[in-house]
Each structure stands twice: as structure tokens, then as C-alpha cells.
Motif scaffolding. Structure first.
Motif, short mmCIF file in Angstrom:
data_model
loop_
_atom_site.label_atom_id
_atom_site.label_comp_id
_atom_site.label_asym_id
_atom_site.label_seq_id
_atom_site.Cartn_x
_atom_site.Cartn_y
_atom_site.Cartn_z
N GLU A 104 6.73 7.40 -7.65
CA GLU A 104 7.83 7.13 -6.75
C GLU A 104 7.33 7.01 -5.44
N THR A 105 6.40 7.62 -4.81
CA THR A 105 5.91 7.32 -3.42
C THR A 105 5.47 6.01 -3.29
N THR A 106 4.63 5.47 -4.21
CA THR A 106 3.93 4.15 -4.08
C THR A 106 5.17 3.35 -4.46
N VAL A 107 5.88 3.29 -5.33
CA VAL A 107 7.14 2.28 -5.57
C VAL A 107 8.04 2.23 -4.09
N ARG A 108 8.32 2.98 -3.56
CA ARG A 108 9.07 3.20 -2.27
C ARG A 108 8.22 2.39 -1.43
N ARG A 109 6.96 2.70 -1.16
CA ARG A 109 5.87 2.06 -0.14
C ARG A 109 6.20 0.45 -0.51
N ILE A 110 5.84 0.22 -1.82
CA ILE A 110 5.76 -1.25 -2.11
C ILE A 110 7.02 -1.78 -1.67
N VAL A 111 8.24 -1.35 -2.10
CA VAL A 111 9.57 -1.89 -1.77
C VAL A 111 9.62 -2.08 -0.11
N GLU A 112 9.34 -1.00 0.46
CA GLU A 112 9.29 -1.12 2.12
C GLU A 112 8.34 -2.04 2.67
N ALA A 113 7.41 -2.32 1.97
CA ALA A 113 6.47 -3.46 2.64
C ALA A 113 6.96 -4.80 2.10
N PHE A 114 7.32 -4.75 1.14
CA PHE A 114 7.76 -6.30 0.33
C PHE A 114 9.11 -6.96 1.29
#
Length: 131
Positions: free
Chosen positions: A16-26
Motif C-alpha cells: 500500500e505505501t509504495t503504491v500510494r507513493r507511485i501515484v503521488e509521484a506519477f
């Protein structure tokens, strides 16, 4: 960290944490991109949340997207938007930049991009030949 010691890509990338970070950087990259930014609404927050739900499920995590929205039907959902190879490439380029920005392991970056390339090119709908 490699895929060999995990059951799903979701687990391998950090859940979850990494998927959120991906979306926020993307999405800032997407909004700033001249080819694809105009396809997205000014208020990107709902799009980001759906992307989080979808990527979670797509990478082998909980079925959050389907639980809230039914079957993804992603090609159909993208038909209203003119998507050509250049836009698919731009989308993948933004994703590649986001993965690098968050510091995802290079092996996992390659796996994520390979996995997302299929849908990205499958969404081409401008009459150009699909890859």
C-alpha cells in the motif's frame, strides 16, 4: 529486494505505501506533460484514488478497484480519450520517472513498466495499429 521472495508484485514493491507513493509521484508528471496532461481533469484527486485502487489490484494486492467500481473494463473506460502510441509512450515515461523518483529497485522498476506496457498500448484507440 527481488520478485523471487514474494508471491505478488504488490508485495515485492512494498504494498500500500509504495503504491500510494507511485501515484503521488506519477500524477504531477502526467499533469505537466503536454501530450497527456490535457486529457485529465483539473481536480486530479479522484483520478489518483482510482489509480491507487487499480494499481493495488493490478499488482496482485487486494481487489480494491473491483470492490468499489466493478470490473475494471479499462479499455472501455479509456475509449472517450484519444490515445495514440505517443500518448501511451508518454504515460509510460511518466510512470518510469515516478518509479525512479520514489527509489524503487531497478529490477522492480523494469517489472512494473513491463507489466504496465501491455495495458498502455492496449488502450490505443486512434486507428493506429496497436502494438
Amino acid at each position: 529486494m527481488t520478485m523471487n521472495s514474494y508471491h505478488t508484485l504488490y508485495e515485492a514493491i512494498g504494498g500500500e505505501t509504495t503504491v500510494r507513493r507511485i501515484v503521488e509521484a506519477f500524477y504531477p508528471r502526467v499533469q505537466a506533460h503536454p501530450l497527456i496532461g490535457p486529457l485529465f481533469p483539473e481536480d486530479i484527486t479522484p483520478v489518483m484514488e482510482k489509480q491507487y485502487l487499480f494499481l493495488t489490484q493490478f499488482f496482485g494486492g487486494p481487489t480494491l478497484y473491483s470492490d468499489q467500481n466493478g470490473h475494471p473494463m479499462m479499455r472501455a473506460r479509456h475509449l472517450p480519450f484519444p490515445i495514440n502510441k505517443e500518448r501511451a509512450d508518454a504515460w509510460l515515461s511518466c510512470m518510469q520517472g515516478a518509479l525512479k523518483e520514489i527509489g524503487l529497485n531497478e529490477e522492480l522498476q523494469a517489472i512494473v513498466l513491463e507489466r504496465l506496457s501491455g495495458p498502455a498500448y492496449h488502450f490505443i484507440n486512434t486507428g493506429e495499429e496497436e502494438i
